[in-house]
Design a protein around this motif. Sequence first.
Motif, PDB file in Angstrom:
ATOM      1  N   ASP A  27       0.830  -1.195   0.000  1.00 26.14           N
ATOM      2  CA  ASP A  27       0.000   0.000   0.000  1.00 26.14           C
ATOM      3  C   ASP A  27       0.870   1.251   0.000  1.00 26.14           C
ATOM      4  N   TYR A  28       0.361   2.304  -0.634  1.00 32.14           N
ATOM      5  CA  TYR A  28       1.033   3.595  -0.554  1.00 32.14           C
ATOM      6  C   TYR A  28       0.861   4.145   0.852  1.00 32.14           C
ATOM      7  N   ARG A  29       1.913   4.778   1.349  1.00 35.60           N
ATOM      8  CA  ARG A  29       1.885   5.377   2.683  1.00 35.60           C
ATOM      9  C   ARG A  29       2.453   6.794   2.585  1.00 35.60           C
ATOM     10  N   PRO A  30       2.191   7.628   3.559  1.00 36.44           N
ATOM     11  CA  PRO A  30       2.751   8.987   3.530  1.00 36.44           C
ATOM     12  C   PRO A  30       4.280   8.944   3.603  1.00 36.44           C
ATOM     13  N   LEU A  31       4.902   9.905   2.967  1.00 41.43           N
ATOM     14  CA  LEU A  31       6.355  10.039   3.020  1.00 41.43           C
ATOM     15  C   LEU A  31       6.755  10.872   4.223  1.00 41.43           C
ATOM     16  N   GLN A  32       7.944  10.626   4.729  1.00 41.36           N
ATOM     17  CA  GLN A  32       8.506  11.454   5.782  1.00 41.36           C
ATOM     18  C   GLN A  32       9.791  12.053   5.239  1.00 41.36           C
ATOM     19  N   GLU A  49      21.902  30.562 -11.414  1.00 44.18           N
ATOM     20  CA  GLU A  49      21.888  29.196 -11.939  1.00 44.18           C
ATOM     21  C   GLU A  49      20.444  28.691 -11.973  1.00 44.18           C
ATOM     22  N   LYS A  50      20.067  28.084 -13.078  1.00 38.23           N
ATOM     23  CA  LYS A  50      18.691  27.627 -13.287  1.00 38.23           C
ATOM     24  C   LYS A  50      18.278  26.620 -12.220  1.00 38.23           C
ATOM     25  N   ARG A  51      17.134  26.879 -11.599  1.00 36.26           N
ATOM     26  CA  ARG A  51      16.569  25.951 -10.614  1.00 36.26           C
ATOM     27  C   ARG A  51      15.740  24.933 -11.391  1.00 36.26           C
ATOM     28  N   ASP A  52      16.346  23.771 -11.627  1.00 31.15           N
ATOM     29  CA  ASP A  52      15.748  22.819 -12.569  1.00 31.15           C
ATOM     30  C   ASP A  52      15.533  21.421 -12.015  1.00 31.15           C
ATOM     31  N   ARG A  53      15.589  21.276 -10.698  1.00 31.45           N
ATOM     32  CA  ARG A  53      15.379  19.935 -10.132  1.00 31.45           C
ATOM     33  C   ARG A  53      14.767  20.033  -8.746  1.00 31.45           C
ATOM     34  N   VAL A  54      14.111  18.931  -8.375  1.00 33.67           N
ATOM     35  CA  VAL A  54      13.564  18.825  -7.028  1.00 33.67           C
ATOM     36  C   VAL A  54      14.460  17.871  -6.253  1.00 33.67           C
ATOM     37  N   TYR A  55      14.892  18.309  -5.091  1.00 34.02           N
ATOM     38  CA  TYR A  55      15.718  17.489  -4.201  1.00 34.02           C
ATOM     39  C   TYR A  55      14.816  16.880  -3.140  1.00 34.02           C
ATOM     40  N   LEU A  56      14.908  15.579  -2.978  1.00 35.08           N
ATOM     41  CA  LEU A  56      14.133  14.874  -1.973  1.00 35.08           C
ATOM     42  C   LEU A  56      15.065  14.381  -0.873  1.00 35.08           C
ATOM     43  N   HIS A  57      14.727  14.693   0.353  1.00 39.65           N
ATOM     44  CA  HIS A  57      15.478  14.220   1.519  1.00 39.65           C
ATOM     45  C   HIS A  57      14.481  13.456   2.376  1.00 39.65           C
ATOM     46  N   LEU A  58      14.598  12.147   2.381  1.00 38.61           N
ATOM     47  CA  LEU A  58      13.653  11.284   3.085  1.00 38.61           C
ATOM     48  C   LEU A  58      14.241  10.861   4.418  1.00 38.61           C
ATOM     49  N   THR A  59      13.382  10.757   5.427  1.00 35.86           N
ATOM     50  CA  THR A  59      13.845  10.472   6.785  1.00 35.86           C
ATOM     51  C   THR A  59      12.958   9.433   7.456  1.00 35.86           C
ATOM     52  N   ASP A  60      13.305   9.116   8.677  1.00 40.03           N
ATOM     53  CA  ASP A  60      12.512   8.269   9.569  1.00 40.03           C
ATOM     54  C   ASP A  60      12.181   6.915   8.950  1.00 40.03           C
ATOM     55  N   LYS A  61      10.935   6.450   9.146  1.00 37.44           N
ATOM     56  CA  LYS A  61      10.540   5.116   8.672  1.00 37.44           C
ATOM     57  C   LYS A  61      10.648   5.006   7.155  1.00 37.44           C
ATOM     58  N   THR A  62      10.330   6.097   6.459  1.00 39.46           N
ATOM     59  CA  THR A  62      10.414   6.086   4.993  1.00 39.46           C
ATOM     60  C   THR A  62      11.836   5.730   4.559  1.00 39.46           C
ATOM     61  N   ALA A  63      12.811   6.449   5.091  1.00 43.81           N
ATOM     62  CA  ALA A  63      14.208   6.215   4.708  1.00 43.81           C
ATOM     63  C   ALA A  63      14.688   4.845   5.155  1.00 43.81           C
ATOM     64  N   ARG A  64      14.275   4.414   6.329  1.00 42.45           N
ATOM     65  CA  ARG A  64      14.723   3.106   6.821  1.00 42.45           C
ATOM     66  C   ARG A  64      14.186   1.985   5.932  1.00 42.45           C
ATOM     67  N   GLU A  65      12.926   2.082   5.506  1.00 44.81           N
ATOM     68  CA  GLU A  65      12.377   1.054   4.610  1.00 44.81           C
ATOM     69  C   GLU A  65      13.120   1.029   3.284  1.00 44.81           C
ATOM     70  N   GLY A  99      20.272   3.356  14.160  1.00 45.82           N
ATOM     71  CA  GLY A  99      19.270   2.773  13.270  1.00 45.82           C
ATOM     72  C   GLY A  99      18.456   3.797  12.498  1.00 45.82           C
ATOM     73  N   GLN A 100      18.773   5.084  12.652  1.00 47.61           N
ATOM     74  CA  GLN A 100      18.075   6.133  11.910  1.00 47.61           C
ATOM     75  C   GLN A 100      18.673   6.239  10.509  1.00 47.61           C
ATOM     76  N   ALA A 101      17.814   6.365   9.515  1.00 45.75           N
ATOM     77  CA  ALA A 101      18.271   6.436   8.131  1.00 45.75           C
ATOM     78  C   ALA A 101      17.845   7.748   7.486  1.00 45.75           C
ATOM     79  N   GLN A 102      18.565   8.115   6.435  1.00 42.94           N
ATOM     80  CA  GLN A 102      18.235   9.253   5.594  1.00 42.94           C
ATOM     81  C   GLN A 102      18.561   8.860   4.158  1.00 42.94           C
ATOM     82  N   CYS A 103      17.732   9.295   3.225  1.00 43.54           N
ATOM     83  CA  CYS A 103      17.977   9.028   1.808  1.00 43.54           C
ATOM     84  C   CYS A 103      17.844  10.327   1.033  1.00 43.54           C
ATOM     85  N   ALA A 104      18.616  10.445  -0.042  1.00 39.66           N
ATOM     86  CA  ALA A 104      18.566  11.640  -0.877  1.00 39.66           C
ATOM     87  C   ALA A 104      18.645  11.259  -2.342  1.00 39.66           C
TER      88      ALA A 104
END
Length: 120
Positions: A27-32, A49-65, A99-104
């Motif tokens: 199932d889809y779940r909310p992102l953190q 400089e052209k702002r041409d991308r979206v940076y995603l920084h995911l944390t907590d349960k989202t990043a750990r999964e 055990g804390q994770a972060q993804c980018a």
Amino acid sequence: MQLRFSPPAALCTILLALASPSAAQDDYRPLQGQFRIGSKTVLDAPPGEKRDRVYLHLTDKTAREIYDATPGQGRPDACAPDLRSKQAGDLRCVLDRSGQAQCAVAIKLSDGKTALGSVC
């Protein structure tokens, strides 16, 4: 033999199916995490400089999964030896000793392709 439909039994069957681990994992779940719109220079971009991308920084349960689902063993991180990192293409995740994770990752708005979302 005629089958009888029982609304309470049908509801229980549906609820059990939704509560099963395999259904919950798909199932889809909310992102953190957070996001920002930026340019190709991750830090200290030059003026204009052209702002041409979206940076995603995911944390907590989202990043750990995501960290756990990324293939391979975590390796000592090149930027911070106390972290373990995994990378798949432009997606980079780190795990600390607690055990804390972060993804980018970054997504280019012009074509939807990914780019590195962190400096190190």
